[in-house]
Scaffold this motif. Structure first.
Motif, PDB file in Angstrom:
ATOM      1  N   ALA A   3       2.468 -10.262  -2.463  1.00  0.00           N
ATOM      2  CA  ALA A   3       1.232  -9.585  -2.867  1.00  0.00           C
ATOM      3  C   ALA A   3       0.212 -10.581  -3.404  1.00  0.00           C
ATOM      4  O   ALA A   3       0.557 -11.656  -3.889  1.00  0.00           O
ATOM      5  CB  ALA A   3       1.532  -8.533  -3.933  1.00  0.00           C
ATOM      6  N   VAL A   4      -1.048 -10.203  -3.314  1.00  0.00           N
ATOM      7  CA  VAL A   4      -2.140 -10.998  -3.865  1.00  0.00           C
ATOM      8  C   VAL A   4      -2.244 -10.684  -5.359  1.00  0.00           C
ATOM      9  O   VAL A   4      -2.205  -9.513  -5.737  1.00  0.00           O
ATOM     10  CB  VAL A   4      -3.478 -10.634  -3.166  1.00  0.00           C
ATOM     11  CG1 VAL A   4      -4.643 -11.368  -3.795  1.00  0.00           C
ATOM     12  CG2 VAL A   4      -3.395 -10.917  -1.682  1.00  0.00           C
TER      13      VAL A   4
ATOM     14  N   CYS B 150      -8.295 -10.915  -6.602  1.00  0.00           N
ATOM     15  CA  CYS B 150      -8.879  -9.999  -5.614  1.00  0.00           C
ATOM     16  C   CYS B 150     -10.395  -9.935  -5.766  1.00  0.00           C
ATOM     17  O   CYS B 150     -10.916  -9.970  -6.874  1.00  0.00           O
ATOM     18  CB  CYS B 150      -8.307  -8.592  -5.789  1.00  0.00           C
ATOM     19  SG  CYS B 150      -6.561  -8.471  -5.455  1.00  0.00           S
TER      20      CYS B 150
ATOM     21  N   GLN C  96     -12.273  -7.223   0.030  1.00  0.00           N
ATOM     22  CA  GLN C  96     -11.067  -7.856   0.531  1.00  0.00           C
ATOM     23  C   GLN C  96      -9.974  -6.796   0.742  1.00  0.00           C
ATOM     24  O   GLN C  96      -9.768  -5.928  -0.094  1.00  0.00           O
ATOM     25  CB  GLN C  96     -10.611  -8.897  -0.494  1.00  0.00           C
ATOM     26  CG  GLN C  96      -9.451  -9.740  -0.113  1.00  0.00           C
ATOM     27  CD  GLN C  96      -9.116 -10.748  -1.218  1.00  0.00           C
ATOM     28  OE1 GLN C  96      -9.528 -10.610  -2.369  1.00  0.00           O
ATOM     29  NE2 GLN C  96      -8.353 -11.758  -0.857  1.00  0.00           N
TER      30      GLN C  96
ATOM     31  N   VAL D  35      -6.205  -6.069   0.582  1.00  0.00           N
ATOM     32  CA  VAL D  35      -5.125  -6.729  -0.139  1.00  0.00           C
ATOM     33  C   VAL D  35      -3.893  -5.844  -0.241  1.00  0.00           C
ATOM     34  O   VAL D  35      -3.945  -4.636  -0.044  1.00  0.00           O
ATOM     35  CB  VAL D  35      -5.558  -7.115  -1.574  1.00  0.00           C
ATOM     36  CG1 VAL D  35      -6.689  -8.112  -1.565  1.00  0.00           C
ATOM     37  CG2 VAL D  35      -5.917  -5.886  -2.374  1.00  0.00           C
ATOM     38  N   SER D  36      -2.816  -6.493  -0.595  1.00  0.00           N
ATOM     39  CA  SER D  36      -1.583  -5.832  -0.992  1.00  0.00           C
ATOM     40  C   SER D  36      -1.340  -6.287  -2.425  1.00  0.00           C
ATOM     41  O   SER D  36      -1.248  -7.490  -2.685  1.00  0.00           O
ATOM     42  CB  SER D  36      -0.443  -6.270  -0.082  1.00  0.00           C
ATOM     43  OG  SER D  36       0.768  -5.733  -0.532  1.00  0.00           O
ATOM     44  N   VAL D  37      -1.282  -5.347  -3.363  1.00  0.00           N
ATOM     45  CA  VAL D  37      -1.023  -5.667  -4.766  1.00  0.00           C
ATOM     46  C   VAL D  37       0.247  -4.957  -5.193  1.00  0.00           C
ATOM     47  O   VAL D  37       0.541  -3.863  -4.736  1.00  0.00           O
ATOM     48  CB  VAL D  37      -2.202  -5.272  -5.692  1.00  0.00           C
ATOM     49  CG1 VAL D  37      -3.397  -6.169  -5.467  1.00  0.00           C
ATOM     50  CG2 VAL D  37      -2.586  -3.827  -5.525  1.00  0.00           C
TER      51      VAL D  37
ATOM     52  N   THR E 223       3.925  -1.006  -4.673  1.00  0.00           N
ATOM     53  CA  THR E 223       3.046  -1.917  -3.946  1.00  0.00           C
ATOM     54  C   THR E 223       1.995  -1.060  -3.266  1.00  0.00           C
ATOM     55  O   THR E 223       2.331  -0.058  -2.628  1.00  0.00           O
ATOM     56  CB  THR E 223       3.835  -2.719  -2.889  1.00  0.00           C
ATOM     57  OG1 THR E 223       4.841  -3.482  -3.562  1.00  0.00           O
ATOM     58  CG2 THR E 223       2.927  -3.655  -2.112  1.00  0.00           C
TER      59      THR E 223
ATOM     60  N   ARG F 142      -1.687  -1.008  -0.820  1.00  0.00           N
ATOM     61  CA  ARG F 142      -2.505  -1.766   0.131  1.00  0.00           C
ATOM     62  C   ARG F 142      -3.815  -1.032   0.363  1.00  0.00           C
ATOM     63  O   ARG F 142      -3.829   0.190   0.492  1.00  0.00           O
ATOM     64  CB  ARG F 142      -1.775  -1.904   1.463  1.00  0.00           C
ATOM     65  CG  ARG F 142      -0.586  -2.790   1.399  1.00  0.00           C
ATOM     66  CD  ARG F 142       0.158  -2.838   2.735  1.00  0.00           C
ATOM     67  NE  ARG F 142       1.436  -3.506   2.600  1.00  0.00           N
ATOM     68  CZ  ARG F 142       2.535  -2.945   2.119  1.00  0.00           C
ATOM     69  NH1 ARG F 142       2.519  -1.702   1.734  1.00  0.00           N
ATOM     70  NH2 ARG F 142       3.643  -3.618   2.023  1.00  0.00           N
TER      71      ARG F 142
ATOM     72  N   ARG G  84      -8.542  -1.692   0.566  1.00  0.00           N
ATOM     73  CA  ARG G  84      -9.733  -2.525   0.388  1.00  0.00           C
ATOM     74  C   ARG G  84     -10.211  -2.420  -1.059  1.00  0.00           C
ATOM     75  O   ARG G  84     -10.380  -1.329  -1.583  1.00  0.00           O
ATOM     76  CB  ARG G  84     -10.837  -2.084   1.331  1.00  0.00           C
ATOM     77  CG  ARG G  84     -12.052  -3.013   1.315  1.00  0.00           C
ATOM     78  CD  ARG G  84     -13.105  -2.590   2.307  1.00  0.00           C
ATOM     79  NE  ARG G  84     -12.622  -2.536   3.671  1.00  0.00           N
ATOM     80  CZ  ARG G  84     -12.588  -3.577   4.505  1.00  0.00           C
ATOM     81  NH1 ARG G  84     -13.014  -4.754   4.106  1.00  0.00           N
ATOM     82  NH2 ARG G  84     -12.147  -3.432   5.738  1.00  0.00           N
ATOM     83  N   ILE G  85     -10.450  -3.571  -1.671  1.00  0.00           N
ATOM     84  CA  ILE G  85     -10.920  -3.612  -3.057  1.00  0.00           C
ATOM     85  C   ILE G  85     -12.388  -3.207  -3.127  1.00  0.00           C
ATOM     86  O   ILE G  85     -13.215  -3.702  -2.358  1.00  0.00           O
ATOM     87  CB  ILE G  85     -10.759  -5.028  -3.658  1.00  0.00           C
ATOM     88  CG1 ILE G  85      -9.286  -5.404  -3.794  1.00  0.00           C
ATOM     89  CG2 ILE G  85     -11.470  -5.154  -5.002  1.00  0.00           C
ATOM     90  CD1 ILE G  85      -8.536  -4.696  -4.885  1.00  0.00           C
TER      91      ILE G  85
ATOM     92  N   LYS H  91     -11.801  -3.173 -10.712  1.00  0.00           N
ATOM     93  CA  LYS H  91     -11.304  -3.241  -9.337  1.00  0.00           C
ATOM     94  C   LYS H  91     -10.634  -1.914  -8.996  1.00  0.00           C
ATOM     95  O   LYS H  91      -9.823  -1.400  -9.771  1.00  0.00           O
ATOM     96  CB  LYS H  91     -10.321  -4.389  -9.193  1.00  0.00           C
ATOM     97  CG  LYS H  91     -10.982  -5.727  -9.425  1.00  0.00           C
ATOM     98  CD  LYS H  91      -9.998  -6.852  -9.467  1.00  0.00           C
ATOM     99  CE  LYS H  91     -10.754  -8.127  -9.804  1.00  0.00           C
ATOM    100  NZ  LYS H  91      -9.888  -9.240 -10.024  1.00  0.00           N
TER     101      LYS H  91
END
Length: 125
Positions: free
Chosen positions: A37-38, A43, A47, A49-51, A100, A102, A104-105, A112
């Motif tokens: 994960a990012v 972030c 972007q 992302v997967s957090v 987890t 996923r 777009r931020i 965020k």
């Protein structure tokens, strides 16, 4: 003493003097990195992302047109708010749960946010 031994000793001392919340944040960051994960702190708006992290708070926010469920995901570096539009509750989305997400931020009120993220719950420990 080698550099590796000094780093190990310094690491030991820093863990010994760290608070519980600092140790928890370090563990969350390690776990997040393991799953690829990012970090939330890295972030940026727009972007994809997967957090990964732990849900701190989950709140139902009644809106005039659209109910909204909001959950703050903390990964040890920063918080990303997950916003589920049109939902009052979701089974498994509760404080303390690891997941987890996923998506777009976006930025809302200098925070965020990921709207309607794809998510995977981790098994409760």
């Amino acid at each position: 003493m080698t550099t590796e031994e000094r780093t190990g000793f310094r690491g030991f001392l820093s863990r010994l003097t760290a608070t519980d919340s600092e140790l928890d944040a370090e563990k969350l960051q390690r776990d997040s990195a393991k799953c690829g994960a990012v970090p939330a702190g890295a972030c940026h708006r727009g972007q994809i992302v997967s957090v990964s992290g732990r849900l701190r708070t989950v709140a139902y926010t009644p809106r005039t047109n659209l109910p909204t469920l909001e959950a703050d995901l903390y990964d040890g570096s920063d918080v990303v708010t997950l916003v589920f539009l049109g939902r009052r509750s979701i089974v498994g989305i509760e404080p303390g749960r690891q997941l987890t997400a996923r998506g777009r931020i976006a930025i809302r009120d200098d925070r965020k946010v990921i709207y309607n993220p794809y998510y995977e719950l981790e098994a409760p420990r």
